[in-house]
Design an enzyme around this catalytic site. Structure first.
Site, PDB file in Angstrom:
ATOM      1  N   GLY A   8      14.621 -45.976   3.429  1.00 29.73           N
ATOM      2  CA  GLY A   8      13.285 -45.360   3.513  1.00 29.73           C
ATOM      3  C   GLY A   8      13.202 -44.093   2.672  1.00 29.73           C
ATOM      4  N   ASP A  34      14.748 -48.433  -0.459  1.00 27.61           N
ATOM      5  CA  ASP A  34      13.431 -48.549   0.171  1.00 27.61           C
ATOM      6  C   ASP A  34      12.893 -49.919  -0.175  1.00 27.61           C
ATOM      7  OD1 ASP A  34      10.438 -48.072   0.735  1.00 27.61           O
ATOM      8  OD2 ASP A  34      11.270 -46.108   1.238  1.00 27.61           O
ATOM      9  N   ILE A  35      11.824 -50.305   0.534  1.00 29.71           N
ATOM     10  CA  ILE A  35      11.183 -51.586   0.233  1.00 29.71           C
ATOM     11  C   ILE A  35      10.242 -51.436  -0.959  1.00 29.71           C
ATOM     12  CG2 ILE A  35       9.156 -51.316   1.727  1.00 29.71           C
ATOM     13  CD1 ILE A  35       9.746 -54.129   2.799  1.00 29.71           C
ATOM     14  N   ARG A  36       9.955 -50.183  -1.332  1.00 30.34           N
ATOM     15  CA  ARG A  36       9.078 -49.923  -2.491  1.00 30.34           C
ATOM     16  C   ARG A  36       9.792 -48.968  -3.449  1.00 30.34           C
ATOM     17  NH1 ARG A  36       5.052 -45.062  -0.705  1.00 30.34           N
ATOM     18  NH2 ARG A  36       6.256 -44.343   1.063  1.00 30.34           N
ATOM     19  N   ASP A  52      14.985 -54.335   1.892  1.00 26.62           N
ATOM     20  CA  ASP A  52      14.201 -54.499   3.112  1.00 26.62           C
ATOM     21  C   ASP A  52      15.195 -54.416   4.271  1.00 26.62           C
ATOM     22  OD1 ASP A  52      12.772 -55.279   5.313  1.00 26.62           O
ATOM     23  OD2 ASP A  52      11.866 -57.036   4.375  1.00 26.62           O
ATOM     24  N   TYR A 142       4.181 -46.996  18.837  1.00 24.20           N
ATOM     25  CA  TYR A 142       5.173 -46.178  18.131  1.00 24.20           C
ATOM     26  C   TYR A 142       6.032 -45.407  19.133  1.00 24.20           C
ATOM     27  CZ  TYR A 142       6.650 -42.299  14.997  1.00 24.20           C
ATOM     28  OH  TYR A 142       7.354 -41.357  14.284  1.00 24.20           O
ATOM     29  N   LYS A 146      10.035 -45.617  19.870  1.00 26.24           N
ATOM     30  CA  LYS A 146      10.955 -44.481  19.704  1.00 26.24           C
ATOM     31  C   LYS A 146      11.752 -44.236  20.993  1.00 26.24           C
ATOM     32  CE  LYS A 146      10.299 -43.192  15.422  1.00 26.24           C
ATOM     33  NZ  LYS A 146      11.344 -43.412  14.420  1.00 26.24           N
TER      34      LYS A 146
HETATM   35  P1  NAD Z   1       7.040 -42.719   5.777  1.00 26.24           P
HETATM   36  O1  NAD Z   1       6.118 -43.787   6.247  1.00 26.24           O
HETATM   37  O2  NAD Z   1       6.520 -41.687   4.866  1.00 26.24           O
HETATM   38  O3  NAD Z   1       8.305 -43.384   5.068  1.00 26.24           O
HETATM   39  C1  NAD Z   1       8.933 -44.519   5.583  1.00 26.24           C
HETATM   40  C2  NAD Z   1       9.542 -45.266   4.419  1.00 26.24           C
HETATM   41  O4  NAD Z   1      10.126 -46.469   4.942  1.00 26.24           O
HETATM   42  C3  NAD Z   1       8.500 -45.706   3.375  1.00 26.24           C
HETATM   43  O5  NAD Z   1       8.876 -45.281   2.090  1.00 26.24           O
HETATM   44  C4  NAD Z   1       8.475 -47.218   3.486  1.00 26.24           C
HETATM   45  O6  NAD Z   1       8.263 -47.879   2.236  1.00 26.24           O
HETATM   46  C5  NAD Z   1       9.864 -47.491   4.037  1.00 26.24           C
HETATM   47  N1  NAD Z   1       9.915 -48.798   4.711  1.00 26.24           N
HETATM   48  C6  NAD Z   1       8.996 -49.356   5.539  1.00 26.24           C
HETATM   49  N2  NAD Z   1       9.396 -50.562   5.923  1.00 26.24           N
HETATM   50  C7  NAD Z   1      10.600 -50.778   5.345  1.00 26.24           C
HETATM   51  C8  NAD Z   1      11.512 -51.855   5.365  1.00 26.24           C
HETATM   52  N3  NAD Z   1      11.253 -52.982   6.053  1.00 26.24           N
HETATM   53  N4  NAD Z   1      12.665 -51.732   4.673  1.00 26.24           N
HETATM   54  C9  NAD Z   1      12.931 -50.616   3.967  1.00 26.24           C
HETATM   55  N5  NAD Z   1      12.087 -49.554   3.897  1.00 26.24           N
HETATM   56  C10 NAD Z   1      10.933 -49.644   4.574  1.00 26.24           C
HETATM   57  O7  NAD Z   1       7.696 -42.079   7.063  1.00 26.24           O
HETATM   58  P2  NAD Z   1       8.355 -40.623   7.200  1.00 26.24           P
HETATM   59  O8  NAD Z   1       7.280 -39.700   7.592  1.00 26.24           O
HETATM   60  O9  NAD Z   1       9.200 -40.339   6.044  1.00 26.24           O
HETATM   61  O10 NAD Z   1       9.234 -40.867   8.503  1.00 26.24           O
HETATM   62  C11 NAD Z   1      10.593 -41.220   8.437  1.00 26.24           C
HETATM   63  C12 NAD Z   1      11.116 -41.371   9.847  1.00 26.24           C
HETATM   64  O11 NAD Z   1      10.924 -40.150  10.564  1.00 26.24           O
HETATM   65  C13 NAD Z   1      10.441 -42.459  10.680  1.00 26.24           C
HETATM   66  O12 NAD Z   1      11.369 -43.030  11.546  1.00 26.24           O
HETATM   67  C14 NAD Z   1       9.431 -41.686  11.489  1.00 26.24           C
HETATM   68  O13 NAD Z   1       9.113 -42.347  12.683  1.00 26.24           O
HETATM   69  C15 NAD Z   1      10.175 -40.396  11.748  1.00 26.24           C
HETATM   70  N6  NAD Z   1       9.279 -39.287  12.046  1.00 26.24           N
HETATM   71  C16 NAD Z   1       8.439 -38.807  11.092  1.00 26.24           C
HETATM   72  C17 NAD Z   1       7.600 -37.758  11.403  1.00 26.24           C
HETATM   73  C18 NAD Z   1       6.647 -37.187  10.393  1.00 26.24           C
HETATM   74  O14 NAD Z   1       5.811 -36.346  10.748  1.00 26.24           O
HETATM   75  N7  NAD Z   1       6.739 -37.566   9.119  1.00 26.24           N
HETATM   76  C19 NAD Z   1       7.619 -37.198  12.687  1.00 26.24           C
HETATM   77  C20 NAD Z   1       8.452 -37.749  13.652  1.00 26.24           C
HETATM   78  C21 NAD Z   1       9.321 -38.787  13.307  1.00 26.24           C
HETATM   79  C1  AKB Z   2       3.089 -39.382  13.716  1.00 23.91           C
HETATM   80  O1  AKB Z   2       2.092 -38.644  13.829  1.00 23.91           O
HETATM   81  O2  AKB Z   2       3.127 -40.586  13.991  1.00 23.91           O
HETATM   82  C2  AKB Z   2       4.373 -38.727  13.277  1.00 23.91           C
HETATM   83  C3  AKB Z   2       5.194 -38.335  14.459  1.00 23.91           C
HETATM   84  C4  AKB Z   2       4.922 -37.065  15.146  1.00 23.91           C
HETATM   85  O3  AKB Z   2       6.065 -39.054  14.856  1.00 23.91           O
HETATM   86  N1  AKB Z   2       4.066 -37.629  12.425  1.00 23.91           N
END
Ligand code: NAD
Ligand code: AKB
Length: 315
Positions: A8, A34-36, A52, A142, A146
């Protein structure tokens, strides 16, 4: 020597954490996936593969071929997007974690990082200074994924001795990569709209207080937790981290100090119900005491950096 796999790497956290890990462990020792496609600086600074995480066979091949010792598993579907597609989101969030845990067990990897979220809390959780151990009845797809994930990583630690580490991130704020479909995303979008159009319509109400954290503090907390000696960790489920707490109104006022004619209006949508089920403020004393969690950014300092950097980015 550590060999790190980031899953990711193209997302909001991965796009910054990958580069920090490359600084710490050497560019060629951090394999970004990443997947992208990944951002240019990740592609140019070290190895990248399209992967993936639901493909357990390819995940295992990459880990074996690259001699991986640690995994940072960041792929997930966040709260807002998960409510639109519950079953596929549950599948991605849970199935991906099981793939990572099983490969970690099979290949005897040293440790894994998997982020949890404030979404593990729900409407019956105490909202102010939410303790590490408290009532947890999340009511979003979600949040349920978690909370289940926290229980599973703890289970793999207890049952198989796998060194699982995790933080309950609050909403993360950053300027490099767009936020990925969460409820806290308003706190990123607002800066772009303030700079582009001097106005923003917020999808949460003005007084919705939520815990948030600026990305440099989140990256530091993540690497500090992962570097901490395991003897200092009293838990292997997930640590509360607090960051800063503010409302859309307070953030709007802070932005106005830099852009005086900025205007914010409010049109709450389906994400309001999600935000209303999450804490206002988190108690992070367990993380502070165990491994020395600290922060550098408060609301004014974070706002100043966001405005300066997004102005540069938008030219
Ligand atoms: P994001 O959506 O920006 O990034 C997630 C990445 O995962 C993307 O680049 C997507 O292409 C990739 N992805 C999705 N499906 C996939 C797959 N099947 N195989 C490989 N890659 C895949 O999310 P983020 O904000 O960077 O969050 C990362 C982690 O942190 C997540 O677990 C999220 O729940 C957690 N988190 C984020 C926040 C926040 O505010 N950003 C807060 C709490 C927890
Ligand atoms: C969301 O809003 O889903 C995330 C988180 C707090 O996990 N930023």
């Amino acid at each position: 020597m550590e060999r790190i796999l980031v899953i990711g790497c193209s997302g909001q956290i991965g796009s910054e954490l990958t580069l920090e890990l490359r600084k710490m462990y050497g560019d060629s020792n951090v394999v970004a996936t990443d997947i992208r496609p990944a951002p240019a600086d990740i592609l140019e600074s070290g190895p990248f593969e399209i992967l993936d995480v639901l493909d357990a066979g390819k995940l295992q091949l990459v880990c074996e071929h690259e001699k991986i010792t640690q995994i940072y598993h960041l792929a997930a579907i966040l709260s807002g997007n998960a409510e639109k597609r519950p079953m596929p989101s549950w599948d991605i969030n849970m199935h991906s974690l099981f793939n990572v845990l099983e490969i970690t067990k099979a290949l005897k990897l040293k440790k894994i990082f998997w982020p949890s979220s404030i979404a593990v809390f729900g409407p019956t959780t105490p909202r102010m200074n939410t303790p590490q151990y408290t009532i947890m009845e999340p009511n979003t797809v979600y949040g349920i994924s978690k909370l289940a994930g926290e229980r599973w990583i703890e289970y793999y630690y207890q049952k198989y001795g796998i060194d699982t580490r995790s933080l309950r991130y609050p909403g993360l704020i950053s300027y490099k990569t767009e936020a990925g479909g969460g409820t806290t995303d308003y706190a990123v979008e607002i800066f772009y709209e303030a700079i582009r159009r001097k106005k923003y319509t917020c999808f949460l109400s003005s007084e919705t207080a939520l815990p948030m954290m600026f990305m440099p503090d989140a990256i530091k907390a993540t690497v500090d937790l992962m570097e901490a000696d395991s003897s200092r960790l009293s838990l292997h489920s997930s640590y509360n981290v607090a960051g800063i707490c503010f409302t859309p109104h307070a953030l709007g006022m802070e932005i106005k100090k830099h852009i005086p004619d900025f205007e914010i209006t409010y049109e709450p949508d389906f994400r309001q119900v999600i935000a209303d089920s999450w804490p206002d403020r988190i108690d992070d004393n367990v993380a502070r005491n165990d491994w020395g969690l600290t922060y550098e950014y408060d609301l004014p300092k974070m706002t100043e950096v966001m405005i300066t950097e997004i102005r540069k980015k938008l030219g």
